[in-house]
Each structure stands twice: as C-alpha cells, then as structure tokens.
Design an enzyme around this catalytic site. Structure first.
Site, PDB file in Angstrom:
ATOM      1  CD  GLN A  93      -2.641  -1.162   2.625  1.00 31.01           C
ATOM      2  OE1 GLN A  93      -2.061  -1.311   3.692  1.00 31.01           O
ATOM      3  NE2 GLN A  93      -3.948  -1.025   2.553  1.00 31.01           N
ATOM      4  CG  ASN A  94       3.909   1.318   2.495  1.00 33.65           C
ATOM      5  OD1 ASN A  94       2.907   1.766   3.033  1.00 33.65           O
ATOM      6  ND2 ASN A  94       4.680   0.395   3.050  1.00 33.65           N
ATOM      7  CG  HIS A 111      -2.623   2.855  -2.379  1.00 37.75           C
ATOM      8  ND1 HIS A 111      -2.630   2.812  -1.006  1.00 37.75           N
ATOM      9  CD2 HIS A 111      -3.740   2.181  -2.763  1.00 37.75           C
ATOM     10  CE1 HIS A 111      -3.707   2.147  -0.579  1.00 37.75           C
ATOM     11  NE2 HIS A 111      -4.378   1.753  -1.629  1.00 37.75           N
ATOM     12  CB  CYS A 140       1.522  14.471 -26.115  1.00 38.46           C
ATOM     13  SG  CYS A 140       1.152  14.207 -24.365  1.00 38.46           S
ATOM     14  CB  THR A 178      -1.500  -3.394   6.357  1.00 38.84           C
ATOM     15  OG1 THR A 178      -2.805  -3.031   5.916  1.00 38.84           O
ATOM     16  CG2 THR A 178      -1.355  -4.908   6.357  1.00 38.84           C
ATOM     17  CB  SER A 179      -4.938  -0.795  10.186  1.00 41.13           C
ATOM     18  OG  SER A 179      -5.318  -0.047   9.065  1.00 41.13           O
ATOM     19  N   PRO A 204       2.781  -4.663  15.606  1.00 40.92           N
ATOM     20  CG  PRO A 204       4.393  -3.007  15.924  1.00 40.92           C
ATOM     21  CD  PRO A 204       3.493  -3.599  14.872  1.00 40.92           C
ATOM     22  CD  GLU A 205      -0.657  -0.022  18.298  1.00 44.81           C
ATOM     23  OE1 GLU A 205      -1.678   0.328  17.681  1.00 44.81           O
ATOM     24  OE2 GLU A 205       0.227   0.758  18.673  1.00 44.81           O
ATOM     25  CB  ALA A 221       8.384  -4.887   9.773  1.00 41.35           C
TER      26      ALA A 221
HETATM   27 ZN    ZN Z   1       2.069  12.283 -23.453  1.00 37.44          ZN
END
Ligand code: ZN
Length: 237
Positions: A93-94, A111, A140, A178-179, A204-205, A221
C-alpha cells in the site's frame, strides 16, 4: 523460524507500519500527514487541475522526506528472500519505493509511486530525485501528474488483478504493518486463507483483521522478519 522452501509462493502484503519503522511519515492516523495537510488541496485530481504547482510541491516534500529515510532490516530480509526463492511477491500500500531501494524486484504497488509521473495519453515515466525532472510529457506536452492513487481515484484494474492473482495462489501470506481496514486490501488475508495459505500477521498492535490470520506476531517488522527468516543474521533461510 519458517523454512521458506516449504512454500511455493510467498506474498508479503505491506502497509504504512512497514515504512514507518524506517521513519517515513505516515499519512493516516495520529501524527499523520493528513492531520497537517488538507488532502482536498493536495491529493486529488481537482486540486491538481486547480493548482498543479502547489500539488507537485507537496509531493516533492514527501519525496524529500522519503529520501532522508532508509530501508530497514525487514526490507532487507524480504529482498534477500526474493533472490533465493523462485516466487516472492510483494503487494504494498506504500508509495515510497522502499522495497525497491532494498533490492526487491517484484513489487505490486496498489497505490502507485512517488517516483513515477503519468501522462494521460502516454502512460507512466520513472522520475526519481528530490524534485520532479519533468512536469510535461516529452511526447505530447501534456501535463504529467504523480502516478499515485489520490482520493477519489480508482485503483488501477491491472494492478488489482495482479495483486489478487498473487494472493489467491500463494501458500504463505504475510501481512505487515497494515491495519487492513480499507477495502479492497482488507479482503486480502481472507482471500489468501480461503485458498489454503498459511497467514501470518506482523503488527505490534492488534488490528480488526487479526483473527483471520493463523498466527499473529506482535513485533516490529524488522524484528519479526529477522526472527522468521534469518538464522543468526547469516542467511535469510
Ligand atoms: Zn504524453
């Protein structure tokens, strides 16, 4: 300890906690970027259409913050594992590119990335450094925007498909930092589990998704990954 050779395909699913351990500022939650900045002014297509320079300056601040940070041991363990195991896939997600900086190659960025720009016609371009090198497309002359999923943007279909395909066929799924409360990512551990993967949560949580996992490791981690895969810091497995 895990023996990685017991598994055919390993998926690491990483979120904000993975990067936060490197000191990368988080976006959501207490002390997050969105407490200081109004996303409606900095992180949506409307804002970019209104004030592109302001939006780009904000993203350059984010890039600079990331460049001051470095991948931690957890990133290194995953990257080392990928070199020795035929199928290691990271779904993240990072947007900070930390996994790639640690040497990981197969990274599905849900993302998008702070290090890519996108032309509406000609696709994406790598753009690494403190400041953006190009703000218009060479082909362009259209304005380039950060290749990031902003508020109001849809996730890219091909990226989602790649993530789902990996998660739905892996036999070891490790969710890190990740929650897991935002869909579609919230559904990932369940998909892995439904397909018979052994699922480990490193956080951790506790999270609302903790019960779905076979095993919960309440450590950072770097500590948890080193414990799972490294033997005396010599080899990842
Ligand atoms: Zn372009």
């Amino acid at each position: 300890m895990l023996n990685a050779t017991d598994y055919q395909k390993i998926v690491f699913f990483t979120g904000a906690g993975m990067s936060a351990e490197s000191g990368v500022p988080t976006y959501r939650g207490r002390g997050g970027v969105w407490n200081k900045y109004n996303w409606e002014e900095y992180a949506c297509q409307d804002a970019f259409d209104r004030e592109p320079e302001k939006v780009l300056e904000f993203h350059e601040l984010r890039r600079n913050a990331v460049l001051k940070c470095h991948p931690h041991e957890g990133h290194a363990v995953i990257a080392a594992l990928e070199k020795q195991h035929p199928q290691v896939i990271i779904v993240t997600q990072n947007i900070d590119g930390m996994h790639q900086r640690a040497g990981s190659k197969t990274v599905i960025e849900l993302h998008g990335s702070l290090w890519r720009m996108r032309c509406p016609k000609h696709g994406t371009f790598e753009d690494i450094g403190e400041t953006y090198k190009s703000k218009t497309c060479e082909k362009c002359d259209r304005r380039l925007r950060p290749d990031i999923v902003w508020f109001g943007d849809m996730l890219k279909q091909d990226v989602m498909h790649a993530a789902m395909a990996a998660i739905g066929t892996c036999d070891l799924f490790i969710g890190i930092g990740t929650s897991g409360v935002v869909y579609p990512a919230a559904g990932f551990p369940q998909i892995a589990r439904d397909n018979g993967a052994y699922c480990i949560e490193i956080n951790p949580e506790a999270s609302p998704m903790s019960d779905i996992y076979d095993r919960n490791i309440r450590e950072t981690a770097s500590t948890a990954l080193a414990g799972l895969f490294a033997s005396g810091g010599q080899k990842p497995f």
